[in-house]
Motif scaffolding. Sequence first.
Motif, PDB file in Angstrom:
ATOM      1  N   PRO A 134       0.827  -1.207   0.000  1.00  9.42           N
ATOM      2  CA  PRO A 134       0.000   0.000   0.000  1.00  9.42           C
ATOM      3  C   PRO A 134       0.865   1.262   0.000  1.00  9.42           C
ATOM      4  CG  PRO A 134      -0.785  -1.583   1.624  1.00  9.42           C
ATOM      5  CD  PRO A 134       0.533  -2.098   1.137  1.00  9.42           C
ATOM      6  N   ALA A 135       0.403   2.282  -0.729  1.00 13.00           N
ATOM      7  CA  ALA A 135       1.143   3.544  -0.800  1.00 13.00           C
ATOM      8  C   ALA A 135       0.824   4.385   0.434  1.00 13.00           C
ATOM      9  CB  ALA A 135       0.792   4.293  -2.080  1.00 13.00           C
ATOM     10  N   THR A 136       1.266   3.896   1.587  1.00 12.22           N
ATOM     11  CA  THR A 136       0.965   4.543   2.863  1.00 12.22           C
ATOM     12  C   THR A 136       1.563   5.951   2.924  1.00 12.22           C
ATOM     13  OG1 THR A 136       0.989   2.395   3.950  1.00 12.22           O
ATOM     14  CG2 THR A 136       1.191   4.330   5.368  1.00 12.22           C
ATOM     15  N   CYS A 137       0.757   6.904   3.387  1.00  9.87           N
ATOM     16  CA  CYS A 137       1.258   8.257   3.622  1.00  9.87           C
ATOM     17  C   CYS A 137       1.778   8.363   5.055  1.00  9.87           C
ATOM     18  CB  CYS A 137       0.153   9.281   3.390  1.00  9.87           C
ATOM     19  SG  CYS A 137      -0.313   9.461   1.646  1.00  9.87           S
ATOM     20  N   LEU A 138       2.774   9.204   5.245  1.00  8.77           N
ATOM     21  CA  LEU A 138       3.380   9.373   6.556  1.00  8.77           C
ATOM     22  C   LEU A 138       3.447  10.851   6.897  1.00  8.77           C
ATOM     23  CD1 LEU A 138       4.904   8.192   9.021  1.00  8.77           C
ATOM     24  CD2 LEU A 138       7.010   8.428   7.686  1.00  8.77           C
ATOM     25  N   ARG A 139       2.859  11.232   8.004  1.00 10.30           N
ATOM     26  CA  ARG A 139       2.945  12.602   8.475  1.00 10.30           C
ATOM     27  C   ARG A 139       4.215  12.771   9.306  1.00 10.30           C
ATOM     28  NH1 ARG A 139      -1.965  14.928   7.401  1.00 10.30           N
ATOM     29  NH2 ARG A 139      -1.362  16.817   8.545  1.00 10.30           N
ATOM     30  N   GLN A 140       4.880  13.890   9.133  1.00 12.59           N
ATOM     31  CA  GLN A 140       6.104  14.173   9.868  1.00 12.59           C
ATOM     32  C   GLN A 140       5.865  14.100  11.376  1.00 12.59           C
ATOM     33  OE1 GLN A 140       7.617  18.050   8.965  1.00 12.59           O
ATOM     34  NE2 GLN A 140       9.679  17.614   9.728  1.00 12.59           N
ATOM     35  N   SER A 141       4.731  14.597  11.830  1.00 13.12           N
ATOM     36  CA  SER A 141       4.405  14.561  13.257  1.00 13.12           C
ATOM     37  C   SER A 141       4.248  13.130  13.750  1.00 13.12           C
ATOM     38  CB  SER A 141       3.121  15.347  13.528  1.00 13.12           C
ATOM     39  OG  SER A 141       2.036  14.848  12.751  1.00 13.12           O
ATOM     40  N   VAL A 142       3.682  12.257  12.907  1.00 16.22           N
ATOM     41  CA  VAL A 142       3.537  10.845  13.268  1.00 16.22           C
ATOM     42  C   VAL A 142       4.904  10.188  13.375  1.00 16.22           C
ATOM     43  CG1 VAL A 142       2.725   8.601  12.435  1.00 16.22           C
ATOM     44  CG2 VAL A 142       1.206  10.586  12.341  1.00 16.22           C
ATOM     45  N   LEU A 143       5.806  10.495  12.449  1.00 21.66           N
ATOM     46  CA  LEU A 143       7.160   9.948  12.494  1.00 21.66           C
ATOM     47  C   LEU A 143       7.842  10.327  13.801  1.00 21.66           C
ATOM     48  CD1 LEU A 143       9.666   8.587  11.273  1.00 21.66           C
ATOM     49  CD2 LEU A 143      10.184  10.770  10.158  1.00 21.66           C
ATOM     50  N   TYR A 144       7.736  11.573  14.212  1.00 25.45           N
ATOM     51  CA  TYR A 144       8.371  12.009  15.445  1.00 25.45           C
ATOM     52  C   TYR A 144       7.784  11.284  16.657  1.00 25.45           C
ATOM     53  CZ  TYR A 144      10.571  15.851  12.833  1.00 25.45           C
ATOM     54  OH  TYR A 144      11.328  16.579  11.960  1.00 25.45           O
ATOM     55  N   ARG A 145       6.474  11.104  16.676  1.00 23.93           N
ATOM     56  CA  ARG A 145       5.853  10.399  17.801  1.00 23.93           C
ATOM     57  C   ARG A 145       6.270   8.935  17.818  1.00 23.93           C
ATOM     58  NH1 ARG A 145       1.282  13.610  16.362  1.00 23.93           N
ATOM     59  NH2 ARG A 145       0.243  11.832  15.374  1.00 23.93           N
ATOM     60  N   LEU A 146       6.382   8.341  16.635  1.00 28.84           N
ATOM     61  CA  LEU A 146       6.822   6.940  16.557  1.00 28.84           C
ATOM     62  C   LEU A 146       8.237   6.794  17.097  1.00 28.84           C
ATOM     63  CD1 LEU A 146       6.649   3.987  15.651  1.00 28.84           C
ATOM     64  CD2 LEU A 146       7.326   4.721  13.358  1.00 28.84           C
ATOM     65  N   LEU A 147       9.136   7.681  16.711  1.00 27.70           N
ATOM     66  CA  LEU A 147      10.513   7.601  17.199  1.00 27.70           C
ATOM     67  C   LEU A 147      10.559   7.746  18.709  1.00 27.70           C
ATOM     68  CD1 LEU A 147      12.351   9.700  14.454  1.00 27.70           C
ATOM     69  CD2 LEU A 147      12.266   7.209  14.660  1.00 27.70           C
ATOM     70  N   ASP A 148       9.722   8.621  19.262  1.00 32.23           N
ATOM     71  CA  ASP A 148       9.653   8.757  20.717  1.00 32.23           C
ATOM     72  C   ASP A 148       9.158   7.464  21.364  1.00 32.23           C
ATOM     73  OD1 ASP A 148      10.572  11.350  20.690  1.00 32.23           O
ATOM     74  OD2 ASP A 148       8.585  12.265  20.731  1.00 32.23           O
ATOM     75  N   ASN A 149       8.137   6.856  20.778  1.00 27.63           N
ATOM     76  CA  ASN A 149       7.567   5.630  21.345  1.00 27.63           C
ATOM     77  C   ASN A 149       8.552   4.469  21.285  1.00 27.63           C
ATOM     78  OD1 ASN A 149       5.161   6.945  21.873  1.00 27.63           O
ATOM     79  ND2 ASN A 149       4.180   6.284  19.966  1.00 27.63           N
ATOM     80  N   LEU A 150       9.370   4.427  20.245  1.00 33.24           N
ATOM     81  CA  LEU A 150      10.339   3.342  20.111  1.00 33.24           C
ATOM     82  C   LEU A 150      11.409   3.391  21.202  1.00 33.24           C
ATOM     83  CD1 LEU A 150      10.686   3.403  16.241  1.00 33.24           C
ATOM     84  CD2 LEU A 150      10.026   1.384  17.577  1.00 33.24           C
ATOM     85  N   GLY A 151      11.555   4.538  21.838  1.00 32.80           N
ATOM     86  CA  GLY A 151      12.542   4.664  22.908  1.00 32.80           C
ATOM     87  C   GLY A 151      12.261   3.766  24.091  1.00 32.80           C
ATOM     88  N   ALA A 152      11.030   3.265  24.214  1.00 34.25           N
ATOM     89  CA  ALA A 152      10.677   2.390  25.338  1.00 34.25           C
ATOM     90  C   ALA A 152      11.111   0.947  25.092  1.00 34.25           C
ATOM     91  CB  ALA A 152       9.173   2.439  25.589  1.00 34.25           C
ATOM     92  N   TYR A 153      11.652   0.655  23.907  1.00 31.35           N
ATOM     93  CA  TYR A 153      12.016  -0.721  23.565  1.00 31.35           C
ATOM     94  C   TYR A 153      13.541  -0.890  23.616  1.00 31.35           C
ATOM     95  CZ  TYR A 153       7.119  -1.018  22.325  1.00 31.35           C
ATOM     96  OH  TYR A 153       5.749  -0.995  22.389  1.00 31.35           O
ATOM     97  N   ASN A 154      14.101  -1.773  22.830  1.00 30.45           N
ATOM     98  CA  ASN A 154      15.554  -2.027  22.834  1.00 30.45           C
ATOM     99  C   ASN A 154      16.049  -2.534  24.186  1.00 30.45           C
ATOM    100  OD1 ASN A 154      16.263  -1.088  20.108  1.00 30.45           O
ATOM    101  ND2 ASN A 154      15.681   0.918  20.880  1.00 30.45           N
ATOM    102  N   GLU A 155      15.292  -3.410  24.843  1.00 27.87           N
ATOM    103  CA  GLU A 155      15.668  -3.896  26.170  1.00 27.87           C
ATOM    104  C   GLU A 155      17.006  -4.619  26.161  1.00 27.87           C
ATOM    105  OE1 GLU A 155      14.009  -6.989  29.611  1.00 27.87           O
ATOM    106  OE2 GLU A 155      12.736  -6.428  27.930  1.00 27.87           O
TER     107      GLU A 155
END
Length: 283
Positions: A134-155
Motif C-alpha cells: 500500500p502507498a501509505t502516507c506518513l505525516r512528519q508529526s507521526v514519524l516524530y511520535r513513533l521515534l519517541d515511542n520506540l525509545g521504550a524498547y531495545n531492552e
Amino acid sequence: MSTFRRSVRRTHAHLPATLEIEILDEYGEPRCQAIAAERALTVYLNKREIVTLMTLGADPEALVVGYLRNQGLVAAREDLVQVAVDWEVESAAVITRHPPEDLEARLATRTVTTGCGQGTVFGRLLESIPPAPPATCLRQSVLYRLLDNLGAYNETYRSAGAVHGCALCRQESVLDFVEDVGRHNAVDTLAGRQWLEEAESTAADIFYTTGRLTSEMVLKVAQMGIGVLVSRSGVTQKGVELASRFGVLLIARAKGKHFQAIHAGERLVLDAVPARRPGDRRG
C-alpha cells in the motif's frame, strides 16, 4: 483459535536473550555484565539442510518460519505443518505440505548480501517483484511520535548491546518489536510471527529497523506488504533502487528531529517542520 493456528505444531523453544559474564572494568574492579547470546541454529526444510543462522534464540520458531518465508521457500502459511527446534543439536526442522519443486535450483543460486553477519538470499530473489505494498502516507508529526515511542524498547540493547532491533508499527503505535544479533534475523522473526500468530501486527503499515536500509531489508519489507521503511541508519544504492521498483518510502537517518526521506513524492506530509537553528545540517 483459528484452524490454521491449531494445525501448526510448534516447540516454543525460547531461550534467554542475554547471559552474564564477569568482566574487569576501567577501574580494575570485577563485576557482572550482561552480554547478548549468540547461538547456532541449522534449518532443515523437509529434511533438507538449508542454512545455519546465528541468533539470540529468543523466538527461534518465528525466526525460522520468517526466514523461509522471506526466501520464498515456503509459499503460504497454510503450507506449514510443523516447526520443531531442538537446542541440544542446534537444529530447527520445518515440515511443509507443499515443498517447492525447484528447491535445489533455488539453493544453487545464492547472493551474499550486506546483512549483518553476512546475509544470503536464494533463487535470484533480488530480481523478483513482489506485489506492490500500500502507498501509505506518513505525516512528519507521526514519524516524530513513533521515534519517541520506540525509545521504550531495545531492552536487550540497553542491557547488553551488540544487537539490532526491528518493529512492526501502525502509524505511531509499536505493534511488535524484536531484537537479534542481526537485523535480517529480527525482520525474519517478525515475518514469522505474522504467519504463526494471527495478531494485530498484520495491520502494520510502517516497518522500523536500527540497521542499514539495504536491498535485502527493502525486499523483505516489501514482501510483508509494508510500504514505509524507517531506520536510524543510512541507505545503500541497491536499497534505493529496489525501493523505487517496489514502491517503498524510505526514511533514513531518523533520529531526534532529523531524517532523510527517499522516494517521498506526495506520501510524506511535512506538518511538523522544526525551526532551523544555527549550525543545523542541511540535507
